[in-house]
Design an enzyme around this catalytic site. Structure first.
Site: not given
Length: 494
Positions: A428, A307, A305
């Site tokens: 995150c 980007a 993933c």
């Protein structure tokens, strides 16, 4: 009684880099004189800092725009002088950050209730009260005067009179704008530090009330700017010297071995060094992901993933642009972001693919990668200081759905790793359901995978070295002034 809000000395200039979004809300040509339902009139007036801030805040509330993307779009369109752009930025982020507290006070001042106001009027009152309560160097009369003028241009005399009355009442009653006594920890932290109460309750349960309050307080602090040298062109020390000679206030990161923290540098994406690929803009905690993966020259790596491509680029640089890094993402426009990163940095080893990560097993042969990075989709609660609208846009029930997606991706990609290879799982967020619990569920179902110590050669002494030895790192937003982040390194035995 909790004390009244303490004003900040001056607005900070937050430096996010992002793309565009939808345009400002349309304005009606009709002036419905005695009706609050009147839509803003079409004006051809050059935007002020507060006009720009209001356009962003209204876009966030009405259209669900991301604050950072909408802000960058509006600032480009308005072409404000740098001090005005800094003020608009502070007003936008500060108003969103403090929304809970501001709305609590406004509820006492708006007779008919906030919910009955048009979104642009509600946003105007919020941002004006934010300035009155938190921006010490902005005179009260300037806040009121410009708010009233904006209301006149966008609405009618009735709205401007109401705005004037509410703000002047706030000035008169400023000493009385305090939080009530007798609240629970969750209620108090939610109001004082302006976070959803359901989220505060979760963090109190996970980390305790004191740690939760530190996290929420840190989420309201301005983010600093950190960059990472393109390792194929120069070392961190050389870039540090170059920046200092150029007049930048730059220091090595206390967390990342490759990171540099730049103070008062403005938008670092607008410098010649960024354009020519000397460095990337990346949060310090995010820089640790490629360090944990430890790719080697000539390897084949999968970034599931990927980007916008910051971690992909870091991986390719650490491999000296040899081997292959497959960078995948679900959306074509995000694939373009990765391609642009690689081109700017001069990286030839990066190959991009538009694909749902849950379908990657049908794209590649089993056991075909030396390293796999799954920087998983997550709630994003570690980046609230950069994207404060995140905390208002999520619901508690969303977390279980996000965790299910994370598990499905892990299940889909783990078979692509070679025996002896390393998979790094990162997010995150600071939600344990998405972090430690997610990894524990995966390891329980797959005994052929085990925790592997995260290599820390060259890391600063202040970095979380003891955590790294366990194979997992959890970075809280209050510890280093960075994004909250989670990283786990696991190895496939067979």
């Amino acid at each position: 009684m909790c004390a009244s809000p303490v004003k900040k000395n001056e607005p900070d200039n937050r430096k996010g880099q992002a793309g565009g979004d939808s345009g400002p809300a349309s304005r009606s040509r009709t002036d419905r004189r005695n009706s609050q339902a009147a839509k803003p009139k079409r004006e051809h007036v050059k935007k002020s800092a507060r006009d720009a801030a209001l356009s962003v805040l209204t876009g966030v509330e009405e259209a669900g725009s991301y604050s950072n993307l909408k802000l960058n779009q509006i600032l480009r369109e308005a072409d404000l002088p740098r001090p005005d752009a800094a003020l608009a930025t502070e007003i936008v982020y500060g108003t969103i950050q403090r929304r809970n507290t501001i709305d609590y006070y406004l509820a006492k001042l708006v007779t008919k209730g906030l919910g009955k106001l048009q979104p642009w009027v509600r946003s105007l009152l919020r941002m004006s009260l934010y300035q009155l309560l938190y921006l010490e160097r902005v005179p009260d009369h300037a806040v009121v005067s410009e708010a009233v003028n904006i209301a006149k241009r966008r609405g009618h005399q009735g709205i401007s009179g109401m705005v004037n009355g509410v703000l002047r009442s706030a000035i008169r009653q400023r000493a009385e704008l305090t939080l009530p006594q007798g609240m629970t920890d969750a209620e108090r932290i939610s109001l004082e530090h302006s976070h959803p109460e359901w989220l505060v309750r979760r963090w109190i349960k996970q980390y305790g009330a004191e740690a939760c309050e530190r996290i929420c307080k840190a989420n309201n602090e301005p983010p600093h700017v950190s960059i990472r040298a393109n390792a194929r062109r120069q070392h961190q020390d050389a870039l540090l010297e170059q920046l200092r000679l150029g007049g930048f206030d730059a220091e090595p990161s206390a967390l990342s071995p490759a990171g540099i923290v730049v103070s008062s540098g403005g938008n670092m994406a607008l410098t010649p060094g960024f354009g020519q690929g000397d460095y990337s803009i990346q949060d310090e905690s995010s820089m640790l992901v490629a360090e944990a993966l430890q790719p080697e020259a000539g390897m084949t790596v999968l970034d599931c993933c990927a980007a916008p491509g910051g971690k992909t680029a870091h991986i390719a640089e650490k491999m000296d642009d040899t081997g292959t890094v497959w960078a995948c993402d679900l959306h074509p426009h995000k694939k373009r972001l990765i391609d642009e990163q690689a081109q700017r940095l001069g990286l030839k080893s990066v190959r991009t693919l538009v694909k749902d990560a849950r379908e990657l097993a049908g794209e590649f042969e089993p056991a075909s990668f030396d390293r796999i990075l799954l920087d998983a989709p997550c709630s994003g609660f570690g980046v609230i200081r950069r994207k404060p609208d995140l905390k208002w846009g999520k619901r508690e029930e969303d977390i279980a759905g996000i965790a299910a997606v994370q598990q499905s991706i892990l299940e889909a990609v783990h078979g692509l790793l070679k025996p002896g290879g390393v998979l790094v799982y990162s997010t995150c967020t600071i939600e344990r359901t998405e972090n430690e619990d997610a990894v524990a569920r995966f390891l329980e179902a797959h005994p052929e995978f085990v925790f592997d110590p995260i290599p820390t050669t060259g890391w600063p002494e202040s970095a979380p070295l003891e955590q790294a030895a366990s194979g997992m790192i959890s970075i809280m937003p209050d510890r280093y002034g960075t994004d909250g982040f989670f990283i786990a390194r696991i190895r496939r035995l067979a």
